[in-house]
Structure formats: C-alpha cells, structure tokens
Scaffold this active site. Structure first.
Site, short mmCIF file in Angstrom:
data_model
loop_
_atom_site.label_atom_id
_atom_site.label_comp_id
_atom_site.label_asym_id
_atom_site.label_seq_id
_atom_site.Cartn_x
_atom_site.Cartn_y
_atom_site.Cartn_z
N LYS A 1 25.44 -46.41 -49.91
CA LYS A 1 24.73 -45.59 -48.92
C LYS A 1 23.24 -45.58 -49.20
O LYS A 1 22.81 -45.57 -50.35
CB LYS A 1 25.26 -44.15 -48.95
CG LYS A 1 26.73 -44.03 -48.58
CD LYS A 1 27.30 -42.69 -48.94
CE LYS A 1 28.81 -42.69 -48.71
NZ LYS A 1 29.44 -41.49 -49.31
N HIS B 1 31.77 -36.73 -52.10
CA HIS B 1 32.74 -37.63 -51.48
C HIS B 1 32.53 -39.08 -51.90
O HIS B 1 31.43 -39.50 -52.23
CB HIS B 1 32.61 -37.56 -49.95
CG HIS B 1 32.83 -36.19 -49.40
ND1 HIS B 1 32.27 -35.77 -48.21
CD2 HIS B 1 33.50 -35.13 -49.87
CE1 HIS B 1 32.61 -34.52 -47.99
NE2 HIS B 1 33.36 -34.10 -48.98
N TYR C 1 22.27 -41.56 -43.07
CA TYR C 1 22.46 -42.54 -44.12
C TYR C 1 23.19 -43.77 -43.60
O TYR C 1 24.10 -43.67 -42.79
CB TYR C 1 23.17 -41.96 -45.35
CG TYR C 1 24.39 -41.12 -45.07
CD1 TYR C 1 24.27 -39.82 -44.61
CD2 TYR C 1 25.66 -41.62 -45.29
CE1 TYR C 1 25.38 -39.03 -44.37
CE2 TYR C 1 26.78 -40.84 -45.06
CZ TYR C 1 26.63 -39.55 -44.60
OH TYR C 1 27.74 -38.77 -44.36
N ASP D 1 36.49 -29.53 -48.63
CA ASP D 1 35.70 -29.72 -49.86
C ASP D 1 36.04 -28.67 -50.92
O ASP D 1 36.01 -28.93 -52.12
CB ASP D 1 34.21 -29.71 -49.55
CG ASP D 1 33.77 -30.98 -48.84
OD1 ASP D 1 34.62 -31.88 -48.68
OD2 ASP D 1 32.61 -31.06 -48.43
#
Ligand SMILES: Cc1cn([C@H]2C[C@H](O)[C@@H](COP(=O)(O)OP(=O)(O)O[C@H]3O[C@H](C)C(=O)[C@H](O)[C@H]3O)O2)c(=O)[nH]c1=O
Length: 184
Positions: A71, A61, A131, A169
């Site tokens: 991130k 993603h 994260y 996904d």
C-alpha cells in the site's frame, strides 16, 4: 522528492516534490518512473479512499497471500497517525511497529510492503485517506491484529477510551495468537 528508510526493511516514507506558486501548489502524488528510478517497482491496481471523523481507528489489517497488498498511503484532508506492524516470517524486524503522522499538510506518503499489518487513527476533526494497492481486495483473505495489542504498545495519538472502532476490529486477535498463520 525523497524516499526515507524507517528501520523496517522495505517500509519507506515518500516525500513528493511540491511546486508552489502564487496560485497554490502542484505535485505529482504518484509517478511510476520516479519510484522506478529509486529502484521501487509496484503495479498498483486498486485505489482506496476512506473518510473518517476524529478518533476513528481502522485496523490493524492485512490480507493473506496470494492477496497480500503493498500500500502507498497518503492523506488528502486532515491528519492521521498511520501504524504498521512487520508480520513477515523471518524478518529481522518481525513484530516491530512503526508510526508516522501523515497529513494533507505534510504530504508525506508511507509505502507499506506486503507482509505488514496496517491501520490508522484520525487526529484531526475529519480525515480523507487514500491509498494505492498492488493487489485486489479479497474479503476471504482478510486478517488483522487488535489495535491495543499489549505486545505492540502502539501510540495511536488519541485517547483509546474514546476511539471509534468497528465491531469487526474490536474482535481482532493479538499478534501472538495468530503468528503461526502468516504466509508472507
Ligand atoms: C478494504 C476494502 C473494503 N471494502 C468494503 C468492505 C466493507 O463493506 C466496507 C468497509 O470495509 P472495512 O470496514 O474493512 O474498511 P476499513 O476498516 O477501512 O479497512 C481498511 O483498513 C485498513 C486501514 C487497511 O489498510 C485496509 O486496506 C482495509 O482493511 O468496504 C471493499 O469493497 N474493498 C476494499 O478494498
């Protein structure tokens, strides 16, 4: 503590300093001064946390600008194969991927700059992944690349036939089919 290059510009592995003693251990999982002293300055505004069982594969993603996210990924429990793909236009390593094992045991963190697609597969019984993000979630800006893109040939560390993947996904496109869309 140390920051290590990965061969993809801006993508760094961070190893914090661990203070162990007879009680266990302590470490600063994030300190802005430590990163600043290394010439790395981000203002993280959102923390994400996800729990998954063995074989779960999330990703790949990214968020398009102006909501692209840097991130800082780490594992609180268990073990994952973390994977990123450089999708920055003009990057000398555009289309290249990188994988690393992140775990509660090795305490390694991956700093993933804006312009990378990110995903992970869980290789322990369960995993708790956390994260930090330097931009907010913006559903309308979400994009992704299919986990088994043959041009990327990512080794997720699991038997893909048994992978647990969201319908969202499973419907993601190949990199070659969307590269014209990137605005990084
Ligand atoms: C990412 C995100 C999701 N959500 C909501 C939206 C859905 O209702 C639910 C699950 O979202 P999703 O299925 O997109 O979760 P993941 O598949 O773990 O997505 C993440 O997977 C890879 C590994 C990433 O790097 C991204 O940060 C992120 O896309 O949480 C939020 O409310 N805020 C958020 O920041």
């Amino acid at each position: 503590m140390s920051f290590s290059e990965t061969g993809l510009p801006g993508l760094l592995v961070y190893e914090p300093k661990i203070f162990g003693d007879s009680r266990g251990y302590f470490f600063e999982s994030y300190n802005a001064n430590t990163f600043r002293d290394a010439g790395i300055e981000y203002t993280f505004v959102q923390d994400n946390q996800a729990r998954s069982t063995y074989g779960v594969l999330r990703g790949l993603h990214y968020q398009q600008e102006p909501y692209a996210q840097t991130k800082l990924v780490r594992v609180l429990e268990g073990k994952i194969i973390d994977a990123v793909v450089d999708i920055r236009k003009g990057s000398p390593t555009y289309g290249q991927s990188f994988t690393i094992e992140l775990s509660a045991e090795n305490k390694l963190q991956l700093l993933v700059p804006k312009g990378f697609a990110h995903g992970y597969a869980v290789i322990s019984e369960t995993a708790e992944v956390m994260y930090k993000c330097d931009n907010f979630y913006h559903k309308g800006s979400e994009g992704g690349i299919i986990y088994n893109d043959p041009d990327l040939n990512i080794d997720w560390g699991i038997e893909l036939n048994d992978a647990i993947i969201s319908d969202k996904d499973l419907a993601l496109p190949r990199l070659a089919d969307i590269s014209h869309n990137f605005m990084f």
